[in-house]
Each structure stands twice: as structure tokens, then as C-alpha cells.
Design a protein around this motif. Structure first.
Motif, short mmCIF file in Angstrom:
data_model
loop_
_atom_site.label_atom_id
_atom_site.label_comp_id
_atom_site.label_asym_id
_atom_site.label_seq_id
_atom_site.Cartn_x
_atom_site.Cartn_y
_atom_site.Cartn_z
N ARG A 21 0.81 -1.21 0.00
CA ARG A 21 0.00 0.00 0.00
C ARG A 21 0.85 1.27 0.00
O ARG A 21 0.31 2.37 0.02
N HIS A 22 2.17 1.15 -0.02
CA HIS A 22 3.11 2.28 -0.04
C HIS A 22 2.96 3.19 1.19
O HIS A 22 3.05 4.41 1.07
N LYS A 23 2.74 2.60 2.34
CA LYS A 23 2.69 3.33 3.61
C LYS A 23 4.00 3.03 4.34
O LYS A 23 4.10 2.11 5.15
N TRP A 24 5.03 3.80 4.04
CA TRP A 24 6.39 3.44 4.46
C TRP A 24 6.62 3.65 5.94
O TRP A 24 7.37 2.87 6.56
N ALA A 25 6.04 4.65 6.56
CA ALA A 25 6.22 4.84 8.01
C ALA A 25 5.57 3.69 8.77
O ALA A 25 6.17 3.12 9.70
N SER A 26 4.37 3.32 8.37
CA SER A 26 3.70 2.19 9.00
C SER A 26 4.44 0.89 8.73
O SER A 26 4.51 0.02 9.59
N PHE A 27 5.02 0.77 7.55
CA PHE A 27 5.82 -0.41 7.21
C PHE A 27 7.01 -0.54 8.16
O PHE A 27 7.29 -1.63 8.68
N ALA A 28 7.70 0.56 8.40
CA ALA A 28 8.89 0.52 9.26
C ALA A 28 8.52 0.18 10.70
O ALA A 28 9.15 -0.70 11.32
N ILE A 29 7.52 0.84 11.24
CA ILE A 29 7.12 0.59 12.62
C ILE A 29 6.57 -0.82 12.78
O ILE A 29 6.94 -1.56 13.69
N ASN A 30 5.70 -1.20 11.87
CA ASN A 30 5.09 -2.52 11.94
C ASN A 30 6.12 -3.61 11.69
O ASN A 30 6.05 -4.68 12.31
#
Length: 80
Positions: A21-30
């Protein structure tokens, strides 16, 4: 609009869902939470809780996108 495959991805591999989904901040935290959950799962069983946290976050995001899509469709139908 989210599909069943996105729900499966959100439940079983939340960081991959956020990458798709190209949500990079959420990708990093998650991704960090997800990676920490594996050693904790193997040794203490606490990893199940941390894995569930990351999965709930991803599924919450899927539902938010679905609600936004439905609101947009309704607004366009009301517009005429």
C-alpha cells in the motif's frame, strides 16, 4: 477497494501489506514490531501478543480504506 487477499496479507504478514500500500512509516514501525515478535514467540510466547498488535494495526487500516471507499461512492451517488 481492499480485497480478501489484502485482508490475508494484513493478518499474516502486516509489514508486507503496508509495503504493498506504499505506507512506508507504518511499514517501518510494523516491521520492527513484527520482527521482534518472532524471537519472543519462540522463547516466551509473548510474541503472539506483539504479532497480534501488528496484525490489528494492519486490519484496522484495511477497514479504514474500505470505509473511505464506501463514503466516496455514497457521496458520488448523492451528487447526482
Amino acid at each position: 477497494m481492499p480485497s480478501f487477499g489484502l485482508y490475508l496479507l494484513a493478518v499474516f504478514c502486516p509489514p508486507a501489506y503496508f509495503a504493498v500500500r506504499h505506507k512506508w512509516a507504518s511499514f517501518a514501525i510494523n516491521g520492527l514490531v513484527y520482527l521482534v515478535s518472532f524471537p519472543l514467540l519462540l522463547f516466551f510466547g509473548v510474541g503472539l501478543f506483539t504479532w497480534m498488535l501488528s496484525s490489528v494495526h494492519a486490519v484496522w487500516h484495511v477497514r479504514a480504506e474500505l470505509i473511505e471507499h464506501h463514503a466516496t461512492v455514497i457521496a458520488l451517488k448523492m451528487k447526482g
